[in-house]
Design a protein around this motif. Structure first.
Motif, PDB file in Angstrom:
ATOM      1  N   LEU A  72      -4.948  11.719   1.325  1.00 52.57           N
ATOM      2  CA  LEU A  72      -4.147  10.555   0.961  1.00 52.57           C
ATOM      3  C   LEU A  72      -4.943   9.666   0.009  1.00 52.57           C
ATOM      4  CD1 LEU A  72      -2.815   9.563   4.497  1.00 52.57           C
ATOM      5  CD2 LEU A  72      -1.595  10.813   2.714  1.00 52.57           C
ATOM      6  N   PHE A  73      -4.304   9.233  -1.072  1.00 50.76           N
ATOM      7  CA  PHE A  73      -4.937   8.330  -2.025  1.00 50.76           C
ATOM      8  C   PHE A  73      -4.103   7.050  -2.077  1.00 50.76           C
ATOM      9  CE2 PHE A  73      -6.293  12.519  -3.230  1.00 50.76           C
ATOM     10  CZ  PHE A  73      -7.644  12.346  -3.499  1.00 50.76           C
ATOM     11  N   PRO A  74      -4.710   5.914  -1.730  1.00 47.88           N
ATOM     12  CA  PRO A  74      -3.946   4.668  -1.726  1.00 47.88           C
ATOM     13  C   PRO A  74      -3.787   4.078  -3.122  1.00 47.88           C
ATOM     14  CG  PRO A  74      -6.198   4.214  -1.096  1.00 47.88           C
ATOM     15  CD  PRO A  74      -6.086   5.712  -1.266  1.00 47.88           C
ATOM     16  N   VAL A  75      -2.624   3.531  -3.362  1.00 45.68           N
ATOM     17  CA  VAL A  75      -2.372   2.712  -4.541  1.00 45.68           C
ATOM     18  C   VAL A  75      -1.984   1.352  -3.976  1.00 45.68           C
ATOM     19  CG1 VAL A  75      -0.947   2.347  -6.576  1.00 45.68           C
ATOM     20  CG2 VAL A  75      -1.650   4.669  -5.943  1.00 45.68           C
ATOM     21  N   VAL A  76      -2.859   0.380  -4.197  1.00 42.02           N
ATOM     22  CA  VAL A  76      -2.733  -0.914  -3.544  1.00 42.02           C
ATOM     23  C   VAL A  76      -2.335  -1.977  -4.561  1.00 42.02           C
ATOM     24  CG1 VAL A  76      -3.938  -2.635  -2.150  1.00 42.02           C
ATOM     25  CG2 VAL A  76      -4.511  -0.219  -1.900  1.00 42.02           C
ATOM     26  N   THR A  77      -1.317  -2.739  -4.218  1.00 43.57           N
ATOM     27  CA  THR A  77      -0.901  -3.872  -5.043  1.00 43.57           C
ATOM     28  C   THR A  77      -1.412  -5.134  -4.379  1.00 43.57           C
ATOM     29  OG1 THR A  77       1.090  -2.668  -5.704  1.00 43.57           O
ATOM     30  CG2 THR A  77       1.057  -5.042  -6.120  1.00 43.57           C
ATOM     31  N   VAL A  78      -2.168  -5.920  -5.139  1.00 46.42           N
ATOM     32  CA  VAL A  78      -2.740  -7.160  -4.615  1.00 46.42           C
ATOM     33  C   VAL A  78      -2.393  -8.313  -5.544  1.00 46.42           C
ATOM     34  CG1 VAL A  78      -4.675  -5.983  -3.494  1.00 46.42           C
ATOM     35  CG2 VAL A  78      -4.956  -6.854  -5.806  1.00 46.42           C
ATOM     36  N   GLU A  79      -2.537  -9.509  -5.004  1.00 42.49           N
ATOM     37  CA  GLU A  79      -2.465 -10.707  -5.827  1.00 42.49           C
ATOM     38  C   GLU A  79      -3.639 -11.586  -5.425  1.00 42.49           C
ATOM     39  OE1 GLU A  79       1.185 -12.801  -5.101  1.00 42.49           O
ATOM     40  OE2 GLU A  79       0.599 -13.394  -3.096  1.00 42.49           O
ATOM     41  N   LEU A  80      -4.007 -12.503  -6.300  1.00 43.86           N
ATOM     42  CA  LEU A  80      -5.082 -13.404  -5.976  1.00 43.86           C
ATOM     43  C   LEU A  80      -4.637 -14.327  -4.857  1.00 43.86           C
ATOM     44  CD1 LEU A  80      -6.498 -14.346  -9.488  1.00 43.86           C
ATOM     45  CD2 LEU A  80      -7.211 -12.515  -7.934  1.00 43.86           C
ATOM     46  N   ALA A  81      -5.518 -14.565  -3.915  1.00 41.32           N
ATOM     47  CA  ALA A  81      -5.201 -15.433  -2.787  1.00 41.32           C
ATOM     48  C   ALA A  81      -5.015 -16.864  -3.292  1.00 41.32           C
ATOM     49  CB  ALA A  81      -6.309 -15.370  -1.747  1.00 41.32           C
ATOM     50  N   GLU A  82      -4.214 -17.587  -2.566  1.00 47.72           N
ATOM     51  CA  GLU A  82      -3.965 -18.979  -2.922  1.00 47.72           C
ATOM     52  C   GLU A  82      -5.282 -19.750  -2.912  1.00 47.72           C
ATOM     53  OE1 GLU A  82      -1.232 -22.487  -1.122  1.00 47.72           O
ATOM     54  OE2 GLU A  82      -0.357 -20.479  -1.215  1.00 47.72           O
ATOM     55  N   GLY A  83      -5.501 -20.516  -3.938  1.00 49.66           N
ATOM     56  CA  GLY A  83      -6.722 -21.300  -4.038  1.00 49.66           C
ATOM     57  C   GLY A  83      -7.883 -20.551  -4.654  1.00 49.66           C
ATOM     58  N   VAL A 126       0.869  -1.177   0.000  1.00 48.88           N
ATOM     59  CA  VAL A 126       0.000   0.000   0.000  1.00 48.88           C
ATOM     60  C   VAL A 126       0.903   1.224   0.000  1.00 48.88           C
ATOM     61  CG1 VAL A 126      -1.808   1.298   1.195  1.00 48.88           C
ATOM     62  CG2 VAL A 126      -1.784  -1.205   1.335  1.00 48.88           C
ATOM     63  N   GLN A 127       0.795   2.025  -1.050  1.00 46.37           N
ATOM     64  CA  GLN A 127       1.545   3.270  -1.163  1.00 46.37           C
ATOM     65  C   GLN A 127       0.544   4.413  -1.231  1.00 46.37           C
ATOM     66  OE1 GLN A 127       4.951   3.584  -1.170  1.00 46.37           O
ATOM     67  NE2 GLN A 127       4.977   1.392  -0.737  1.00 46.37           N
ATOM     68  N   PHE A 128       1.028   5.635  -1.059  1.00 46.63           N
ATOM     69  CA  PHE A 128       0.159   6.800  -1.136  1.00 46.63           C
ATOM     70  C   PHE A 128       0.733   7.776  -2.147  1.00 46.63           C
ATOM     71  CE2 PHE A 128      -0.396   4.966   3.029  1.00 46.63           C
ATOM     72  CZ  PHE A 128      -1.777   4.788   3.045  1.00 46.63           C
ATOM     73  N   VAL A 129      -0.156   8.383  -2.921  1.00 41.37           N
ATOM     74  CA  VAL A 129       0.267   9.322  -3.950  1.00 41.37           C
ATOM     75  C   VAL A 129      -0.526  10.610  -3.824  1.00 41.37           C
ATOM     76  CG1 VAL A 129       1.002   7.568  -5.596  1.00 41.37           C
ATOM     77  CG2 VAL A 129      -1.365   8.310  -5.588  1.00 41.37           C
ATOM     78  N   ALA A 130       0.078  11.694  -4.277  1.00 36.04           N
ATOM     79  CA  ALA A 130      -0.606  12.983  -4.309  1.00 36.04           C
ATOM     80  C   ALA A 130      -1.520  12.999  -5.523  1.00 36.04           C
ATOM     81  CB  ALA A 130       0.414  14.102  -4.400  1.00 36.04           C
ATOM     82  N   HIS A 131      -2.570  13.790  -5.432  1.00 34.67           N
ATOM     83  CA  HIS A 131      -3.518  13.863  -6.539  1.00 34.67           C
ATOM     84  C   HIS A 131      -4.011  15.301  -6.675  1.00 34.67           C
ATOM     85  CE1 HIS A 131      -6.423  12.612  -9.480  1.00 34.67           C
ATOM     86  NE2 HIS A 131      -7.456  12.939  -8.720  1.00 34.67           N
ATOM     87  N   GLY A 132      -3.401  16.036  -7.584  1.00 38.90           N
ATOM     88  CA  GLY A 132      -3.837  17.393  -7.890  1.00 38.90           C
ATOM     89  C   GLY A 132      -3.935  18.308  -6.689  1.00 38.90           C
ATOM     90  N   GLU A 133      -4.992  19.113  -6.661  1.00 39.42           N
ATOM     91  CA  GLU A 133      -5.191  20.088  -5.599  1.00 39.42           C
ATOM     92  C   GLU A 133      -5.447  19.437  -4.244  1.00 39.42           C
ATOM     93  OE1 GLU A 133      -8.221  22.833  -6.759  1.00 39.42           O
ATOM     94  OE2 GLU A 133      -7.224  23.322  -8.636  1.00 39.42           O
ATOM     95  N   ALA A 134      -5.935  18.200  -4.243  1.00 43.41           N
ATOM     96  CA  ALA A 134      -6.222  17.505  -2.988  1.00 43.41           C
ATOM     97  C   ALA A 134      -4.940  17.277  -2.169  1.00 43.41           C
ATOM     98  CB  ALA A 134      -6.911  16.177  -3.252  1.00 43.41           C
TER      99      ALA A 134
END
Length: 111
Positions: free
Chosen positions: A96-107, A82-90
């Motif tokens: 804070l805007f999350p950029v989340v990296t996921v993978e499919l769970a096992e099974g 989970v990372q956070f990035v800036a977004h324009g005027e906000a």
């Protein structure tokens, strides 16, 4: 295979999405929903426990909330990052805007 879900983006919902597309759409919906705002499911979404906290503390709390909520509400994914990035005027407002990296769970059979 890792997938990135960007909390800054608002994408159109695809009715009838299936497989990986459905799962990633669910993750996007969870990230974009404040808990308590869905009338028939008041527990859906993220608790805003990190609001009005100092930035470092808010990021740590937000990161934990994202991981805990996604594990519970979309168990077909495993959060890798989970990372956070800036977004324009906000960004100037301290949002804070999350950029989340996921993978499919096992099974998980999301074919």
């Amino acid at each position: 295979m890792p997938y990135v879900v960007d909390g800054r983006q608002r994408v159109a919902q695809k009715i009838g999405a299936t497989g990986v597309e459905e799962i990633l759409q669910n993750v996007q919906n969870i990230l974009g929903t404040r808990r308590g705002t869905v009338p028939l499911d008041r527990n859906f979404g993220l608790r805003m426990v990190f609001l009005d906290r100092p930035e470092g503390e808010a990021k740590a709390m937000f990161r934990g909330e994202v991981v805990k909520t996604l594990e519970k509400q979309e168990p077909r994914v495993r959060v890798l990052d989970v990372q956070f990035v800036a977004h324009g005027e906000a960004a100037a407002d301290g949002r804070l805007f999350p950029v989340v990296t996921v993978e499919l769970a096992e099974g998980c059979d999301a074919a």
